[in-house]
Design a protein around this motif. Sequence first.
Motif, PDB file in Angstrom:
ATOM      1  N   PRO A 754      44.931 -14.170  16.106  1.00  0.00           N
ATOM      2  CA  PRO A 754      43.995 -13.034  16.086  1.00  0.00           C
ATOM      3  C   PRO A 754      44.338 -11.987  15.032  1.00  0.00           C
ATOM      4  CG  PRO A 754      44.514 -13.631  18.351  1.00  0.00           C
ATOM      5  CD  PRO A 754      45.422 -14.446  17.474  1.00  0.00           C
ATOM      6  N   VAL A 755      45.643 -11.767  14.776  1.00  0.00           N
ATOM      7  CA  VAL A 755      46.028 -10.814  13.721  1.00  0.00           C
ATOM      8  C   VAL A 755      45.575 -11.329  12.361  1.00  0.00           C
ATOM      9  CG1 VAL A 755      47.994  -9.716  12.585  1.00  0.00           C
ATOM     10  CG2 VAL A 755      47.972  -9.977  15.071  1.00  0.00           C
ATOM     11  N   TYR A 756      45.760 -12.626  12.135  1.00  0.00           N
ATOM     12  CA  TYR A 756      45.316 -13.214  10.871  1.00  0.00           C
ATOM     13  C   TYR A 756      43.803 -13.084  10.714  1.00  0.00           C
ATOM     14  CZ  TYR A 756      43.908 -16.858   7.599  1.00  0.00           C
ATOM     15  OH  TYR A 756      43.314 -17.541   6.575  1.00  0.00           O
ATOM     16  N   ASP A 757      43.071 -13.352  11.777  1.00  0.00           N
ATOM     17  CA  ASP A 757      41.607 -13.251  11.701  1.00  0.00           C
ATOM     18  C   ASP A 757      41.168 -11.820  11.424  1.00  0.00           C
ATOM     19  OD1 ASP A 757      41.433 -15.960  12.229  1.00  0.00           O
ATOM     20  OD2 ASP A 757      41.201 -15.678  14.393  1.00  0.00           O
ATOM     21  N   SER A 758      41.793 -10.860  12.097  1.00  0.00           N
ATOM     22  CA  SER A 758      41.421  -9.462  11.871  1.00  0.00           C
ATOM     23  C   SER A 758      41.797  -9.020  10.458  1.00  0.00           C
ATOM     24  CB  SER A 758      42.109  -8.568  12.901  1.00  0.00           C
ATOM     25  OG  SER A 758      41.718  -8.902  14.214  1.00  0.00           O
ATOM     26  N   ALA A 759      42.989  -9.406  10.011  1.00  0.00           N
ATOM     27  CA  ALA A 759      43.406  -9.034   8.654  1.00  0.00           C
ATOM     28  C   ALA A 759      42.533  -9.712   7.604  1.00  0.00           C
ATOM     29  CB  ALA A 759      44.872  -9.406   8.445  1.00  0.00           C
ATOM     30  N   THR A 760      42.160 -10.963   7.859  1.00  0.00           N
ATOM     31  CA  THR A 760      41.282 -11.664   6.922  1.00  0.00           C
ATOM     32  C   THR A 760      39.916 -10.986   6.853  1.00  0.00           C
ATOM     33  OG1 THR A 760      42.402 -13.760   7.358  1.00  0.00           O
ATOM     34  CG2 THR A 760      40.196 -13.874   6.410  1.00  0.00           C
ATOM     35  N   TYR A 761      39.418 -10.570   8.003  1.00  0.00           N
ATOM     36  CA  TYR A 761      38.144  -9.840   8.018  1.00  0.00           C
ATOM     37  C   TYR A 761      38.252  -8.548   7.215  1.00  0.00           C
ATOM     38  CZ  TYR A 761      34.041  -7.471   9.919  1.00  0.00           C
ATOM     39  OH  TYR A 761      32.858  -6.805  10.061  1.00  0.00           O
ATOM     40  N   LEU A 762      39.381  -7.848   7.373  1.00  0.00           N
ATOM     41  CA  LEU A 762      39.595  -6.615   6.619  1.00  0.00           C
ATOM     42  C   LEU A 762      39.710  -6.891   5.125  1.00  0.00           C
ATOM     43  CD1 LEU A 762      40.382  -3.620   6.323  1.00  0.00           C
ATOM     44  CD2 LEU A 762      42.717  -4.263   6.911  1.00  0.00           C
ATOM     45  N   LEU A 763      40.517  -7.883   4.746  1.00  0.00           N
ATOM     46  CA  LEU A 763      40.712  -8.188   3.328  1.00  0.00           C
ATOM     47  C   LEU A 763      39.440  -8.718   2.688  1.00  0.00           C
ATOM     48  CD1 LEU A 763      44.231  -9.851   3.558  1.00  0.00           C
ATOM     49  CD2 LEU A 763      43.700  -7.614   2.597  1.00  0.00           C
ATOM     50  N   ASP A 764      38.723  -9.566   3.399  1.00  0.00           N
ATOM     51  CA  ASP A 764      37.482 -10.106   2.838  1.00  0.00           C
ATOM     52  C   ASP A 764      36.424  -9.031   2.683  1.00  0.00           C
ATOM     53  OD1 ASP A 764      38.619 -12.547   2.665  1.00  0.00           O
ATOM     54  OD2 ASP A 764      37.566 -13.449   4.359  1.00  0.00           O
ATOM     55  N   SER A 765      36.432  -8.050   3.572  1.00  0.00           N
ATOM     56  CA  SER A 765      35.457  -6.961   3.427  1.00  0.00           C
ATOM     57  C   SER A 765      35.714  -6.169   2.140  1.00  0.00           C
ATOM     58  CB  SER A 765      35.534  -6.028   4.642  1.00  0.00           C
ATOM     59  OG  SER A 765      36.798  -5.386   4.712  1.00  0.00           O
ATOM     60  N   VAL A 766      36.983  -6.153   1.700  1.00  0.00           N
ATOM     61  CA  VAL A 766      37.306  -5.444   0.453  1.00  0.00           C
ATOM     62  C   VAL A 766      37.232  -6.385  -0.740  1.00  0.00           C
ATOM     63  CG1 VAL A 766      39.090  -4.135  -0.759  1.00  0.00           C
ATOM     64  CG2 VAL A 766      38.758  -3.799   1.693  1.00  0.00           C
ATOM     65  N   CYS A 767      37.941  -7.525  -0.636  1.00  0.00           N
ATOM     66  CA  CYS A 767      38.079  -8.411  -1.784  1.00  0.00           C
ATOM     67  C   CYS A 767      36.851  -9.278  -2.036  1.00  0.00           C
ATOM     68  CB  CYS A 767      39.296  -9.324  -1.585  1.00  0.00           C
ATOM     69  SG  CYS A 767      40.877  -8.448  -1.666  1.00  0.00           S
ATOM     70  N   VAL A 768      36.034  -9.491  -1.032  1.00  0.00           N
ATOM     71  CA  VAL A 768      34.864 -10.355  -1.194  1.00  0.00           C
ATOM     72  C   VAL A 768      33.576  -9.545  -1.117  1.00  0.00           C
ATOM     73  CG1 VAL A 768      33.618 -12.348  -0.292  1.00  0.00           C
ATOM     74  CG2 VAL A 768      36.113 -12.332  -0.270  1.00  0.00           C
ATOM     75  N   ASP A 769      33.391  -8.847   0.004  1.00  0.00           N
ATOM     76  CA  ASP A 769      32.127  -8.135   0.198  1.00  0.00           C
ATOM     77  C   ASP A 769      31.923  -7.019  -0.817  1.00  0.00           C
ATOM     78  OD1 ASP A 769      31.777  -9.805   2.301  1.00  0.00           O
ATOM     79  OD2 ASP A 769      32.365  -8.358   3.836  1.00  0.00           O
ATOM     80  N   ALA A 770      32.992  -6.329  -1.190  1.00  0.00           N
ATOM     81  CA  ALA A 770      32.862  -5.200  -2.111  1.00  0.00           C
ATOM     82  C   ALA A 770      33.282  -5.561  -3.531  1.00  0.00           C
ATOM     83  CB  ALA A 770      33.699  -4.018  -1.609  1.00  0.00           C
ATOM     84  N   LEU A 771      34.422  -6.249  -3.673  1.00  0.00           N
ATOM     85  CA  LEU A 771      34.950  -6.494  -5.018  1.00  0.00           C
ATOM     86  C   LEU A 771      34.142  -7.550  -5.765  1.00  0.00           C
ATOM     87  CD1 LEU A 771      37.203  -5.584  -6.875  1.00  0.00           C
ATOM     88  CD2 LEU A 771      38.617  -7.449  -6.015  1.00  0.00           C
ATOM     89  N   TYR A 772      33.647  -8.558  -5.072  1.00  0.00           N
ATOM     90  CA  TYR A 772      32.852  -9.575  -5.758  1.00  0.00           C
ATOM     91  C   TYR A 772      31.602  -8.976  -6.392  1.00  0.00           C
ATOM     92  CZ  TYR A 772      35.389 -13.865  -4.598  1.00  0.00           C
ATOM     93  OH  TYR A 772      36.312 -14.866  -4.542  1.00  0.00           O
ATOM     94  N   PRO A 773      30.785  -8.180  -5.682  1.00  0.00           N
ATOM     95  CA  PRO A 773      29.629  -7.553  -6.354  1.00  0.00           C
ATOM     96  C   PRO A 773      30.035  -6.617  -7.480  1.00  0.00           C
ATOM     97  CG  PRO A 773      29.356  -7.500  -3.969  1.00  0.00           C
ATOM     98  CD  PRO A 773      30.764  -7.950  -4.233  1.00  0.00           C
ATOM     99  N   LEU A 774      31.154  -5.894  -7.295  1.00  0.00           N
ATOM    100  CA  LEU A 774      31.607  -4.991  -8.359  1.00  0.00           C
ATOM    101  C   LEU A 774      31.943  -5.770  -9.624  1.00  0.00           C
ATOM    102  CD1 LEU A 774      32.584  -2.149  -9.279  1.00  0.00           C
ATOM    103  CD2 LEU A 774      34.828  -2.782  -8.387  1.00  0.00           C
ATOM    104  N   ASN A 775      32.733  -6.819  -9.472  1.00  0.00           N
ATOM    105  CA  ASN A 775      33.093  -7.625 -10.638  1.00  0.00           C
ATOM    106  C   ASN A 775      31.893  -8.365 -11.201  1.00  0.00           C
ATOM    107  OD1 ASN A 775      35.773  -6.860 -10.547  1.00  0.00           O
ATOM    108  ND2 ASN A 775      36.388  -8.565  -9.251  1.00  0.00           N
TER     109      ASN A 775
END
Length: 892
Positions: A754-775
């Motif tokens: 569960p910690v991995y899933d929560s951290a992945t959700y947090l990281l993906d929200s930054v690195c994928v959801d936000a950073l991908y459109p920015l780049n």
Amino acid sequence: MATLGYSTQRRKSVRIILFSCVLLLCVYLPEVHGADSAWSQQSDGGSAELEVDREADVRSRVDVVLWPVYVLYRGFLYVVQLQYFNELNDVLDLQSLDAIGESFQNDWEEWLLYLIGFSICAGVGLLTFVVMVFAGFCVPCCRCCGRCGGKRSPKDGSNSQCRRNCYSLSLGLIDCILILGVVCMFVTSDKLRAQLEGNGTIFDNAASGLTSIEPYFTSTMDEINQTALLNYAAASDRIFEELAALPKDVLKEIDDSSNGVQAITILYNFSENLPGLMVTLHSVESDVFYLQNKTAALNSSIIDVQTSIISTLQKCNDSSCLWAKNQTELLQVQVDYSIVNVSVAITAIDDATKDNFPDHIKSTRNEIQRIYETVTNATKPIIEEAQGAADAVEKDISQFVIELDDEAEDVIAELFNASELIRDYEETTADLNIPSYVYCGLFGLAVLICLTIFTNLIGILYCCCEPSKTSDDCCSCTRGQGAHWLLAGAFLTFFGYWLMIIVVMAMFVAGGLAYTELCRNVIYFDDSNSRQVLDVFDRLIMNTTGNSLAVFDTYITCADNESLYTAFKLAEKGYNLTEIFNLTVLEEQIDAIKGLPITIPEVKLINETLSDIMIVLDQAADLDYDYMKEELKKDVTTVDMDGLADLLNQTELSKLNLTTDVEKLRSLSAEARDITLLANRVSDSLDSITATMPENFTALGQVLNATEAVIETNGSTLSSRAINRTIDDVTERVTLLANEMIDDVENEVGRCRPVYDSATYLLDSVCVDALYPLNCYWFSLGWCLFFLIPHLILSFKLSNLFRKTIRYKTHKRSSSRNHDKTNKADVGEDNFAYELTEALEAYRKEIAKNPQKANHQFIPRPSIQRGAGSSSTSAGFIPPPPYNQHKKYKAG
């Protein structure tokens, strides 16, 4: 010569188109190949399954339409930054985050080499910025001075039409490429806006990812408390219950050898039940006496009724009467309750009671109790010491659980504070309306490029129009209008290019470094290089903050669903489970019981008086209680009197007037049922007597004598054997308990997926959801800026071609002899004007170079077109220079 020029220009235009296509391939293919190779070249020790799943998770969070663009920009970043941070760290040996700032100043050459890709891109961007700003100021000034294509040349070359077509086609192709980039800019700017305001923003996702970890820590602490503390306490209680039962184990060992303890227990229970047994025997005796009287009276009444019925049935000779007569003759009482005689048992038990049988049995039991107390007194001190050792271990476990719970609460508090800080920042940005400003800025840049594309497309459409009649023609569908639209597009390009360059550089450096240095290592942590980078980050964070938790290593470990103890490296924090669950002292204390010198005292279990009493009691035990119960369970009469009464009430026998006899039969049947009920109660009393009374008292006495001998000869041996066997079993259970608890806490408790899933959700929200459109936005904008350069050049060239006012015509031979003379005249007239214009241009150039050679008689004036048959000496026409100078002027 005209045909040769036309072919050369056509080949040149085709080369321009081919060059544009090759340029596209060169930009696209290396990026895709770089991305694919970077993703495929994972470490040998990595998990392919995990890598595929991670890539699938990333793809599930992005739009399918934009995925090719994401692949392009990631491939571009992989080409720009081939190195990993661990390679730089091997050179600089950075130990903390503060050391990074110092190394920027002291070892900037190493940083420059490490970031050479970003440095080159930034340098190219800065150079482009300077060049475009300089060109934006110089090109308009140059054109105003008649240079850089600013001077209008009215003549149309022989290959101008081919050049216009090729330039228009190339410009249209570039516009299509720009449209792709602009569409991506519009889409990604909208996605960035969605990540900055409204529901489901990057702030909401990050805060939710942090707070979602709290239930894991809460449930894990409950699980640790249950596994470590409560389970240990329960197991410890069971262990000491077994230790407290050591005296019973000794007695059981003696009993297994002689059955003496069991015999004493039987006799003791019998002695305790003697008063109740005597009451039961007297009750049985009185009930049996009552049954005997009742059956005798019943038998007399049955004989009277039987005689009356038979005498009446003598008058009838049919079959019914004969059957009824036969059944009546068979009716009689068949029980004899005199068999049930317990007077002997009453006498025997009464004599045993008078001879103090219960006291003798208590004395025997006290002898056995002496053995129990001897073993208890010998083992109690050591058991108490072992209890103290177990309590100390329980205290250590409790302290371990409390400390973990405190750390978990601190982590939960920090996560809560971080989530609140994120939400406060979100409110601040919303109050300042920053998301709207960002969106408007990004959207405005896309609109500016759209306007540039729009003006150029309109200018290209003017290619289909006629050339301008004059240089000032601006109110009709002419190519001059197209030139104005193309120059307007060029102006928009110069106007916004410098700003777009700044935006691209800023977003490229921020988003590119965020992806290459952090996000790609976190997302694809299964790669060996990424794993090493994350290890370096963990060391830098721990050395800077003083925290012993390796954040990224914990994240990677939780991907395998490891336990809390393993994932969070609790052993490195001083939580040594072997020391916490150290039951060595407890085992030593328990094992010390095995060496205790326990001497079993001699006992006297039976004497002559008790032996005589038991011989007397055998008289009570020898009674045949089973035979008595069989007699009590018999039916009272041989014939069912209710059935006989029903038979006599039949229609055939009703005329015999047997009503009185039938009623008597029914009354006697009721009495028989009462007798049966009482007999059943007596039978139950006999069952309780046999359950209480031993079968053979003499045999029990013999067992007591044998037990005395066994205890006297082998008592201590039997005691040691029983104690050793129990201690070995308890020691094994203690060792197993410690190993099980250590294994559970190390490997089972608090599986942290569960910690991995929560951290992945947090990281993906930054690195994928936000950073991908920015780049994706800066990549799309950079794509547009790259193609705007050839777009700008082609716009200027095409605008110059669109401003030609004189069409070039070539004379074509006709196979027909009857050629139209008027057309010949028109062609010759246009070519004459064209050649005259060229001569005038050559003359002006020659005068500009050498004013002394000027022929003042030849004054250039606007040419006058001749009609067919016009004379060369028409009014207003000044003759050209002499023939010998004409070729020189024309060549000039």
